[in-house]
Design an enzyme around this catalytic site. Structure first.
Site, mmCIF file in Angstrom:
data_model
loop_
_atom_site.group_PDB
_atom_site.id
_atom_site.type_symbol
_atom_site.label_atom_id
_atom_site.label_comp_id
_atom_site.label_asym_id
_atom_site.label_seq_id
_atom_site.Cartn_x
_atom_site.Cartn_y
_atom_site.Cartn_z
ATOM 1 N N LYS A 70 0.848 -1.192 0.000
ATOM 2 C CA LYS A 70 0.000 0.000 0.000
ATOM 3 C C LYS A 70 0.881 1.237 0.000
ATOM 4 C CE LYS A 70 -4.516 0.710 0.209
ATOM 5 N NZ LYS A 70 -5.589 -0.221 -0.150
ATOM 6 N N GLY B 224 -20.349 6.849 3.164
ATOM 7 C CA GLY B 224 -19.448 7.251 2.080
ATOM 8 C C GLY B 224 -20.148 7.181 0.746
ATOM 9 N N GLY C 113 -18.065 7.568 -2.287
ATOM 10 C CA GLY C 113 -16.957 7.586 -3.237
ATOM 11 C C GLY C 113 -17.145 6.469 -4.246
ATOM 12 N N ASN C 114 -16.057 6.080 -4.865
ATOM 13 C CA ASN C 114 -16.101 5.073 -5.929
ATOM 14 C C ASN C 114 -16.805 3.777 -5.497
ATOM 15 O OD1 ASN C 114 -14.248 2.543 -7.023
ATOM 16 N ND2 ASN C 114 -14.875 3.947 -8.632
HETATM 17 N N1 GLU Z 1 -7.161 0.139 -3.642
HETATM 18 C C1 GLU Z 1 -7.930 -1.019 -3.913
HETATM 19 C C2 GLU Z 1 -8.012 -1.898 -2.674
HETATM 20 O O1 GLU Z 1 -7.883 -1.470 -1.549
HETATM 21 C C3 GLU Z 1 -7.442 -1.748 -5.147
HETATM 22 C C4 GLU Z 1 -6.001 -2.150 -5.122
HETATM 23 C C5 GLU Z 1 -5.470 -2.632 -6.460
HETATM 24 O O2 GLU Z 1 -6.200 -2.633 -7.441
HETATM 25 O O3 GLU Z 1 -4.289 -2.988 -6.484
HETATM 26 O O4 GLU Z 1 -8.300 -3.050 -2.764
#
Ligand code: GLU
Length: 428
Positions: A107, A219, A221-222
Site C-alpha cells: 500500500k 461514504g 466515493g467510488n
Molecule cells: N485500492 C484497492 C483496494 O484497496 C485496489 C487495489 C489494487 O487494485 O491494487 O483493494
C-alpha cells in the site's frame, strides 16, 4: 483516521494474532506475517502554482510478496499515517489471497489533501512520489493502483514518470489506468459491484430476497456509488447515504424513506465523493448529521468510507433490524465493536473479501495488458462475478464448517495460503 485513538495497524495485528492462534501457526511465520517485510518513507518536495514549495510525506509499504508482486493502492489523505498504510498493506496480502490471485500485498500513501490542490500540483505530486520509489516498485515487484482520492488520471501521470525514468513502456507498473491507455473496462465499477456480488450471495444463503431489503451506506466515493447502482438494479432500496462536506469540514447524511435515486445522486457528487447538499435538498431528500447513516432501521449497513468507523462507542446504536454488514471500506470495524456484532449475530461480510473486486479487476488488467488484448466489459464483469462468488462461498463454507465468524473464516483461508507460499519458497 478518526477522532478515536484506534490504531488500524494494531487492529490488523490483533485480527491476525487471533486466527494465527486458532490455526496453530508456527512462531517464525507469525513473526514474518504480522508486520510488513519492507517500508519506504520519503519526502516529496512539490512546487505549488503560486511559486512556493511544499514538502509532502509519502509512503510505500510492502507487507508480503510470497504469492506474487506486492499489490495495492495509493491513498491521498490529510490524516494518512505510517500505521494506516502498514495495516492497509497487510489487508492487501489477505485480500489477494482470499480471491486467490497471484499477488502479494502493498500500500502507498501521501499525507495531503487533493481537494485543496490544483490539477497541476497533483500531477507534480504524483511524479514526485514515483521519483522517490521508482527503483523499489515495478511490474515484477510491486504494482500500485488507485485508492482513496486517487484515480486513473493520477495513475497515468505516475506511469508516465516511471516510463521516463526507466526508458521504455511498462504498462504493468500500475493498474487502474484509464480505458484506452492500458486500463480495463469495468475497473471503475469493480470494487462496488464486487461488494454487491458478495451481498447477493449472502442474501441467497440466508433466503432473503434482495428486493425486500433496505440499506444504508457510509461514504459516496467510488465504492458506494457503484455498489449503490448495482444494489438498486437488483431491486434493493437505499434509504440513507453519508458523505463528507468539504465546505463544512464534516460529514452529513442524505435520507429518503422512499429510497434514494443513486443515478441522480451521482450526478450531483464531485470527484471526491461529496454530494451537493443544496441539490440533494432540491431533490426532496432529508439532510441529517454525519452519524445518522449508522442508526437507520435498515436490513443492511455498508460502511464504505474509511477505517475505524464502527467502534465500541457507537456499535450499540445499530438498529435491531440490521441483519447484514458489508464492509466496503478497509478496516471500518474495530476489534472491540466486532465482538459486539458477533454476539448480536449480525452476519458480516469482512472488508478484504467484500471489497476485493477492485484488485481482482486490477489482476484482469494485468492479464489483458500482458496479452495486449482487451476484453469486452461484459466479459470482465462475468469473470469478476465468478471470482467474487467463489471467494464468498469458500469463506462461507469454512465459517459454517468450523462454526467461525466470517472475518475469522476469511483469515483462516488467507493466512493458510500465504503461509503455504512462504514455506514452499523455503523462507521458513
Ligand atoms: N485500492 C484497492 C483496494 O484497496 C485496489 C487495489 C489494487 O487494485 O491494487 O483493494
Amino acid at each position: 483516521m478518526s477522532e478515536t485513538s484506534y490504531n488500524p495497524f494494531t487492529n490488523a495485528q490483533s485480527q491476525f494474532d487471533k486466527v494465527a492462534e486458532i490455526i496453530g501457526l508456527d512462531e517464525a511465520t507469525r513473526k514474518l506475517l504480522r508486520q510488513p517485510m519492507r517500508e519506504y518513507h520519503f519526502l516529496i518536495p512539490v512546487q505549488m502554482d503560486d511559486g512556493s514549495t511544499q514538502v509532502f510525506q509519502g509512503f510505500r509499504i510492502q507487507h508480503n510478496d510470497a504469492r506474487g508482486p506486492a499489490k495495492g493502492g495509493i491513498r491521498f489523505h490529510p490524516q494518512e499515517t505510517a500505521d494506516t498504510v502498514r495495516a492497509l498493506s497487510m489487508w492487501m496480502t489477505w485480500k489477494c489471497a482470499v480471491v486467490d490471485i497471484p499477488l502479494g500485498g502493498g500500500k502507498g500513501g501521501v499525507i495531503c489533501d487533493p481537494r485543496n490542490m490544483t490539477e497541476r500540483e497533483q500531477e507534480r505530486l504524483c511524479r514526485g512520489w514515483v521519483r522517490q520509489v521508482a527503483r523499489n516498485v515495478g511490474p515484477d515487484s510491486d504494482v500500485p493502483a488507485p485508492d482513496v482520492m486517487t484515480n486513473g488520471k493520477h495513475m497515468l501521470w505516475m506511469l508516465d514518470e516511471f516510463e521516463a525514468i526507466h526508458g521504455g513502456r511498462f504498462p504493468g507498473f500500475i493498474t487502474g489506468k484509464p480505458v484506452g491507455m492500458g486500463g480495463s473496462l469495468g475497473r471503475t465499477e469493480a470494487t462496488g459491484y464486487g461488494v454487491i456480488y458478495t451481498l447477493r450471495e449472502a442474501l441467497i444463503a440466508k433466503g432473503i430476497p434482495i428486493a425486500d431489503t433496505t440499506a444504508s451506506f457510509q461514504g459516496f466515493g467510488n465504492v458506494s456509488q457503484y455498489a449503490g447502482e448495482l444494489y438498486t438494479q437488483l431491486g434493493g432500496k437505499t434509504i440513507a447515504i453519508s458523505c463528507w462536506d468539504n465546505t463544512d469540514k464534516k460529514s452529513f447524511t442524505v435520507r429518503s424513506e422512499n429510497g434514494l435515486d443513486i443515478g441522480k445522486l451521482m450526478s450531483i457528487t464531485d470527484m471526491y465523493g461529496s454530494i451537493s447538499k443544496d441539490k440533494a435538498r432540491d431533490l426532496g431528500y432529508e439532510i441529517l448529521d454525519g452519524d445518522a447513516w449508522l442508526v437507520q432501521d435498515v436490513d443492511i449497513l455498508l460502511p464504505s468510507a474509511l477505517e475505524n468507523q464502527i467502534t465500541i462507542n457507537n456499535v450499540n446504536s445499530i438498529s435491531k433490524q440490521v441483519k447484514i454488514i458489508v464492509e466496503g471500506a478497509n478496516g471500518p470495524t474495530t476489534p472491540d465493536a466486532d465482538e459486539v456484532l458477533k454476539e448480536r449475530g449480525i452476519f458480516l461480510i469482512p472488508d478484504y473479501l467484500a471489497n476485493a473486486g477492485g484488485v481482482t479487476c486490477s489482476y484482469f488488467e494485468q492479464v489483458q495488458s500482458n496479452a495486449n488484448y482487451f476484453w469486452e466489459k461484459e466479459e470482465v464483469l462475468e469473470k469478476l462475478d465468478a471470482k467474487m462468488t467463489a471467494a464468498f462461498h469458500a469463506v462461507y463454507d469454512t465459517a459454517q464448517k468450523h462454526n467461525l465468524y466470517m472475518r475469522d473464516a476469511a483469515y483462516v483461508i488467507s493466512i493458510n495460503r500465504v503461509a503455504q507460499a512462504v514455506k514452499m519458497r523455503g523462507w521458513i
